[in-house]
Design an enzyme around this catalytic site. Structure first.
Site, PDB file in Angstrom:
ATOM      1  N   GLU A 199       3.447   2.562  -7.240  1.00 30.23           N
ATOM      2  CA  GLU A 199       4.010   1.623  -6.264  1.00 30.23           C
ATOM      3  C   GLU A 199       5.526   1.625  -6.428  1.00 30.23           C
ATOM      4  O   GLU A 199       6.032   1.563  -7.548  1.00 30.23           O
ATOM      5  CB  GLU A 199       3.502   0.200  -6.519  1.00 30.23           C
ATOM      6  CG  GLU A 199       2.055  -0.039  -6.127  1.00 30.23           C
ATOM      7  CD  GLU A 199       1.875  -0.369  -4.643  1.00 30.23           C
ATOM      8  OE1 GLU A 199       2.896  -0.448  -3.916  1.00 30.23           O
ATOM      9  OE2 GLU A 199       0.722  -0.537  -4.218  1.00 30.23           O
ATOM     10  N   HIS A 209       0.286   7.253   0.601  1.00 26.97           N
ATOM     11  CA  HIS A 209      -0.903   6.491   0.974  1.00 26.97           C
ATOM     12  C   HIS A 209      -1.313   6.787   2.422  1.00 26.97           C
ATOM     13  O   HIS A 209      -2.489   6.916   2.742  1.00 26.97           O
ATOM     14  CB  HIS A 209      -0.624   4.992   0.782  1.00 26.97           C
ATOM     15  CG  HIS A 209      -1.852   4.162   0.672  1.00 26.97           C
ATOM     16  ND1 HIS A 209      -1.808   2.791   0.588  1.00 26.97           N
ATOM     17  CD2 HIS A 209      -3.176   4.491   0.651  1.00 26.97           C
ATOM     18  CE1 HIS A 209      -3.057   2.330   0.510  1.00 26.97           C
ATOM     19  NE2 HIS A 209      -3.896   3.342   0.545  1.00 26.97           N
ATOM     20  N   ASP A 229       2.558   3.397   4.402  1.00 29.18           N
ATOM     21  CA  ASP A 229       3.401   3.607   3.223  1.00 29.18           C
ATOM     22  C   ASP A 229       3.198   4.976   2.577  1.00 29.18           C
ATOM     23  O   ASP A 229       2.124   5.543   2.732  1.00 29.18           O
ATOM     24  CB  ASP A 229       3.188   2.476   2.192  1.00 29.18           C
ATOM     25  CG  ASP A 229       1.774   2.414   1.636  1.00 29.18           C
ATOM     26  OD1 ASP A 229       0.823   2.573   2.414  1.00 29.18           O
ATOM     27  OD2 ASP A 229       1.629   2.234   0.415  1.00 29.18           O
TER      28      ASP A 229
HETATM   29 ZN   LIG Z   1      -0.276   1.716  -0.282  1.00 35.98          ZN
END
Ligand SMILES: [Zn+2]
Length: 248
Positions: free
Chosen positions: A97, A139, A149
């Site tokens: 992330e 993603h 994203d």
């Molecule tokens: Zn994601």
């Protein structure tokens, strides 16, 4: 610091599968953005047992890398997803992330410090788990029907210079001339076929037209970031031909 070690800060999340996986099961790196207004909110969410989401790493705005889940446990970052013959990519991937408010909250450029950390961490993981370049994805690549994203500001081209992720090697000026040039029905089919060959998921739940638009948008966020409009043009076709031909 020994070269094989990554300097990260431990900040464990309870959101992972209890069963440990084998080193050889790790085949993908998946990038995300956190998509929350504040970095702290994102960290809280990813480490709160109620949220049921997590990732292995989080890269803060200042470049600091947090370890949320150890590599050999399955973190909950990808959801329903697929690439080539792999389904439920959580099982096979390391999720990273990156702190960024995302499309919902004034999407911004990734910081230089973040990009430096992305490169360092990816090179380390790639080596450690022998991850192939075309298994380093966003993603939205593995869930194009649901996700945006890490988005069109993610520096894929720059990362590819460090052999992180697949890229094309086409002349940019020539490419630009093909932008917005229309394609016929056969060429549209060829484009979609190329995407499946590259690894993009098939999806029978959507109508064909709608899904083709979602796939095209995901492809553009990844490989033609200057114009993301969901419309297949000659430039997209040309890039996809090149990628499909040069698969490793
Ligand atoms: Zn994601």
């Amino acid at each position: 610091m020994p070269k094989s070690q990554m300097n990260t800060t431990l900040n464990y999340s309870p959101n992972f599968d209890v069963k440990k996986r084998r080193v050889r099961e790790v085949k993908f790196i998946i990038f995300h953005y956190t998509g929350m207004k504040k970095e702290n909110q994102a960290i809280t969410r990813l480490t709160n047992s109620k949220s049921k989401v997590s990732s292995h790493y989080l890269i803060k705005n200042n470049g600091e890398i947090l370890t949320l889940v150890p590599d050999l446990y399955v973190a909950w970052h990808a959801g329903v997803s697929s690439w080539k013959n792999y389904k439920s990519i959580n099982k096979y991937s390391i999720g990273i992330e990156i702190s960024n408010p995302g499309h919902e909250h004034s999407y911004k450029k990734f910081s230089k410090k973040q990009i430096k950390s992305i490169i360092k961490l990816s090179i380390y993981l790639k080596k450690k788990y022998k991850i192939k370049s075309n298994f380093i994805l966003g993603h939205s690549d593995i869930a194009p029907d649901r996700k945006k994203d890490p988005g069109e500001k993610f520096p894929w081209k720059y990362l590819s210079k460090n052999k992180i992720g697949q890229w094309h090697y086409l002349n940019e000026k020539k490419l630009f001339k093909k932008r917005n040039r229309i394609v016929d029905r056969l060429e549209k089919n060829k484009f979609i076929k190329n995407l499946y060959k590259i690894g993009y998921p098939k999806n029978i739940l959507f109508n064909k037209y709608k899904y083709s638009k979602l796939l095209t948008t995901a492809f553009q966020r990844r490989f033609r970031q200057e114009l993301v409009n969901g419309i297949i043009d000659q430039e997209c076709l040309f890039i996809s031909n090149n990628l499909a031909k040069n698969l490793k």
